[in-house]
Structures are given as C-alpha cells and as structure tokens.
Design a protein around this motif. Structure first.
Motif, short mmCIF file in Angstrom:
data_model
loop_
_atom_site.label_atom_id
_atom_site.label_comp_id
_atom_site.label_asym_id
_atom_site.label_seq_id
_atom_site.Cartn_x
_atom_site.Cartn_y
_atom_site.Cartn_z
N VAL A 194 0.82 -1.21 0.00
CA VAL A 194 0.00 0.00 0.00
C VAL A 194 0.86 1.27 0.00
N ASP A 195 2.17 1.12 -0.19
CA ASP A 195 3.03 2.31 -0.26
C ASP A 195 2.56 3.29 -1.33
N GLY A 196 2.24 2.75 -2.53
CA GLY A 196 1.87 3.60 -3.65
C GLY A 196 0.71 4.52 -3.33
N PRO A 197 -0.48 3.97 -2.99
CA PRO A 197 -1.61 4.85 -2.71
C PRO A 197 -1.44 5.64 -1.41
N TYR A 198 -0.84 5.02 -0.39
CA TYR A 198 -0.80 5.69 0.91
C TYR A 198 0.04 6.96 0.86
N PHE A 199 1.20 6.90 0.23
CA PHE A 199 2.11 8.04 0.23
C PHE A 199 1.97 8.92 -1.02
N ASP A 200 0.88 8.74 -1.74
CA ASP A 200 0.58 9.56 -2.90
C ASP A 200 -0.39 10.67 -2.46
N VAL A 201 0.06 11.91 -2.49
CA VAL A 201 -0.78 13.02 -2.00
C VAL A 201 -1.98 13.26 -2.90
N ASP A 202 -1.99 12.67 -4.09
CA ASP A 202 -3.13 12.83 -4.99
C ASP A 202 -4.22 11.78 -4.75
N VAL A 203 -3.95 10.82 -3.86
CA VAL A 203 -4.92 9.76 -3.55
C VAL A 203 -5.58 10.09 -2.21
N THR A 204 -6.92 10.20 -2.22
CA THR A 204 -7.65 10.44 -0.98
C THR A 204 -7.87 9.13 -0.24
N GLY A 205 -8.40 9.23 0.98
CA GLY A 205 -8.75 8.03 1.72
C GLY A 205 -8.19 8.01 3.12
N CYS A 216 -11.66 5.16 -0.75
CA CYS A 216 -12.27 6.00 0.28
C CYS A 216 -12.12 7.45 -0.18
N ASP A 217 -13.14 8.26 0.01
CA ASP A 217 -13.09 9.63 -0.48
C ASP A 217 -12.81 10.65 0.61
N HIS A 218 -12.40 10.20 1.79
CA HIS A 218 -12.10 11.16 2.86
C HIS A 218 -10.86 11.97 2.51
N ALA A 219 -10.98 13.29 2.66
CA ALA A 219 -9.86 14.18 2.36
C ALA A 219 -8.81 14.12 3.46
N TYR A 220 -7.65 14.66 3.19
CA TYR A 220 -6.59 14.72 4.19
C TYR A 220 -7.02 15.60 5.36
N GLU A 221 -6.59 15.23 6.57
CA GLU A 221 -6.83 16.09 7.72
C GLU A 221 -5.98 17.36 7.61
N TRP A 278 6.33 6.80 6.84
CA TRP A 278 5.15 7.46 7.40
C TRP A 278 5.54 8.74 8.14
N GLN A 279 6.63 8.69 8.90
CA GLN A 279 7.08 9.86 9.63
C GLN A 279 7.46 10.99 8.67
N LYS A 280 8.11 10.65 7.58
CA LYS A 280 8.47 11.67 6.59
C LYS A 280 7.22 12.26 5.95
N PHE A 281 6.26 11.40 5.62
CA PHE A 281 5.01 11.84 5.01
C PHE A 281 4.22 12.73 5.98
N ASP A 282 4.28 12.40 7.28
CA ASP A 282 3.49 13.12 8.28
C ASP A 282 3.97 14.56 8.48
N VAL A 283 5.15 14.86 8.02
CA VAL A 283 5.65 16.24 8.11
C VAL A 283 4.75 17.18 7.33
N HIS A 284 4.25 16.72 6.18
CA HIS A 284 3.46 17.61 5.33
C HIS A 284 2.00 17.18 5.17
N SER A 285 1.69 15.91 5.42
CA SER A 285 0.33 15.43 5.17
C SER A 285 -0.08 14.40 6.22
N ARG A 286 -1.36 14.42 6.56
CA ARG A 286 -1.88 13.40 7.48
C ARG A 286 -3.26 12.98 7.04
N ARG A 287 -3.43 11.67 6.93
CA ARG A 287 -4.74 11.11 6.58
C ARG A 287 -5.59 10.93 7.83
#
Length: 370
Positions: A194-205, A216-221, A278-287
């Motif tokens: 799930v690396d691909g969709p999870y760390f893709d900022v263009d993928v919601t959920g 899932c259509d939930h937007a980023y927090e 995940w920690q690197k991704f969490d710097v700029h985005s959080r689901r």
C-alpha cells in the motif's frame, strides 16, 4: 478468609487475592494499574473460566495460569501479553480490549504462525485492530490445517470492520478451513503493497481503508504543499523507533518453507522502513485514521461461513460496505473438496505476484472443523 458465595469478582488491586480465597469464582477482573506491581498471588480459583487483567501481569500469568481458563482479556497494551497465550491450552477466546492493539495482535499472529500448536483450543480472537495481513493469512494457513491433530481451528476474528473483498474472500475461506482459491502472494499482503496509494498526495482516503484495500473519499486532515515540495528529496530517517514494531521471534516449529521463513524473519525491518516513510510523510500530510466504515467499539465478526452461498453482487454483500460500487467482486462458486498440507505448503505459495501463474487446485479432501 474464604468467600465461597462469590462467583463474579472485580478487584482494583490483585493483592487482595493473597488474603482472601474465592474458590467458586468463575469470572475475575483485575483492574490494577500500579507501576510497582507485576505479580499475581497464587490463584486458588479452580472454577475460574474468564479472566481480565493488565498486560503488566502477563509474565506472572504464565507461571500461575488457571488450568481451565476459557476466556482471557487484556485490558491494556503491553509487550508480552500475546506470547503468554502459548502456554494456555484450555483458552478458547482471547480479547484485546483496548484502543488499537495492533502491536499485540501482530505479536499473537507471529507466535502462532511460527508455532501453530500454541494455544491449542483457541478459536476466537477479538483483535480490535487490523493486523498485518501477511502475518494473519499465513498464521491461519498454518494453524487451520492442523485440525484433527489435537488443535482447534481459529474460526472467528473480530475486527473494526470488513476488509475489501480481495482480502475478505480468502480470509473467510481460511477461517472455514479451506485453502483460498485466490490467495494473494505474500508481497501483496504486506505493508509495502500500500506504499503507492498511501504516500501519494493525490490519492484520498483514510488509513484504514487503504490498509484494507478499499477506496475512500475522505480528504486529508492536513496537507502543506510547500512542506511536501521541501521533503520530496530527503532521505527517510531509519533511526526513528516504531511504537508498534514487533521484534521477530526466532525459528519455527514445524519449520516454515525456506522462502517464507526468510520473508517473516525480515518482517520487522520492513515494518520499520514503512514507519520511517510514514514519519516523513506526516511532516506535510496526514490522513484521517478511520472513516465510518471502521468502528473500534462495535466490532464485526468475520467467520468461515460469512460469504457462504452469497453472490458477491447481492444486496447482502452491499450491506458489508458503505460504498459497494467500489467493489469488483466475482460470483461465489461451490468450493471443491480440497485439502492443503499447510505445514509443508504443498500448493505453490509465492512471495512475489509474478510467480503465481499456477492456479491448479490441491488434491485431497476438505478440512473439517475440530
């Protein structure tokens, strides 16, 4: 002092057991949270069937376990609480009754994966979290084909929600004691899938939907495009400690097939790598952690007969999911009388998807429940 009339007992501290005997207690709840207490006085409770206690007492329970304990509930997270079940051969039901006990569920799955004769009577696990799918599926594959050798089949899992149909179908078949017709390769069950969709900022959920292989259509927090651009070229930091990291056990008995032994020996490293990402991704985005499909208080039961005789396009299937149009199901067909010698993995099981072209059915008879 002896209190023979007490059958259901709740204690704020287990030290009372050193001074009072409860010979007829069948249900015992110990709510101690003391940082200085890590032992249980000898339990003179020969009729005890249900026990709830904190993980701090796990190491002592191994030496002081009731002989006929039927149900065990861990009411807080902690290391070691899963592995103690290896020594409880009368245990039928195991519950993790605290918030998202993912680490403990992974601990338990790895224990039974490597040592499938552990906790021989266990049939039901209330997880209250989604474990790593590769460990769960191969644990069930190892465990549930031992029935008839004094080992009960695990038949029921209680989870925060139903996973996507690509996971739910083989999971239900494993719980029924049948080899899945569409068992994903272990690499597709792992976190890395799930690396691909999870760390893709263009993928919601939400996190749970992506983990469960659902849209899932939930937007980023939150999402900061400037921070995202700044972090893109940076390396991940592998020194960060993952709070849910599992330290792998050693060996297996009976031995795992060599390819899978190597895979699961490296599981902890893969988990740490994913957490660093995940920690690197969490710097700029959080689901969002979980949308309304996932309820950590009202769990759903996944059993071997959950999908039996049910066409995947039926209304009943749509009830399992809040957005059935996202599914790509196939019709249910009667399962042939198949048996898989899971200890030796006689059907070809591959780590990588490109090696799974052989879809021939295993020979033999279907495994029945214990």
């Amino acid at each position: 002092m002896v209190l023979p009339s007490v059958e259901d007992l709740s204690l704020s501290n287990q030290e009372l057991l050193a001074f009072v005997e409860f010979p007829n207690v069948t249900e015992l709840y110990i709510a101690t949270k003391s940082e200085f207490t890590d032992s249980i006085p000898p339990l003179n409770t020969p009729r005890l069937r249900k026990l709830s206690l904190h993980s701090r007492l796990a190491s002592m329970l191994r030496q002081n376990a009731p002989q006929d304990l039927h149900s065990l509930t861990w009411i807080d997270p902690g290391g070691g609480c899963a592995s103690v079940s290896r020594h409880l051969n009368s245990l039928v039901v195991l519950k993790f009754d605290h918030a998202s006990p993912r680490r403990e569920c992974n601990d338990l799955c790895e224990l039974i994966l490597r040592y499938p004769y552990s906790c021989r009577s266990l049939t039901t696990v209330e997880m209250r979290a989604y474990p790593e799918w590769d460990i769960l599926f191969h644990m069930l594959l190892r465990r549930n084909f031992l029935t008839g050798q004094g080992v009960a089949r695990i038949t029921t899992l209680k989870l925060p929600g139903y996973p996507g149909i690509s996971l739910l179908e083989p999971l239900a078949e494993l719980l029924a004691g049948r080899f899945p017709r569409n068992l994903p390769p272990v690499s597709e069950l792992s976190l890395g899938a799930v690396d691909g969709p999870y760390f893709d900022v263009d993928v919601t959920g939400c996190e749970d939907c992506i983990d469960c292989r659902m849209s899932c259509d939930h937007a980023y927090e939150r999402h900061d495009q400037a921070l995202y651009e700044a972090e893109r070229g940076k390396e991940i930091d592998m020194s960060i400690i993952d709070p849910t990291e599992v330290k792998p056990l050693e060996g297996s008995d009976p031995p795992l097939p060599p390819e899978l032994q190597t895979w699961f020996d490296g599981w902890s490293i893969r988990r740490r790598t994913w957490y660093a990402k995940w920690q690197k991704f969490d710097v700029h985005s959080r689901r969002k952690g979980a949308c309304e499909r996932h309820d950590y208080n009202e769990l759903v039961a996944v059993t071997g007969d959950l999908l039996h005789g049910m066409p995947y396009k039926s209304h009943a299937i749509s009830i399992l999911y809040q957005q059935p149009e996202l599914l790509q199901p196939s019709d249910v067909q009667p399962h042939p009388d198949d048996q898989v010698e899971a200890l030796g993995y006689t059907k070809q099981l591959s780590v990588h998807s490109e090696e799974t072209e052989d879809h021939s059915e295993p020979e033999g008879e279907v495994v029945t429940g214990s």
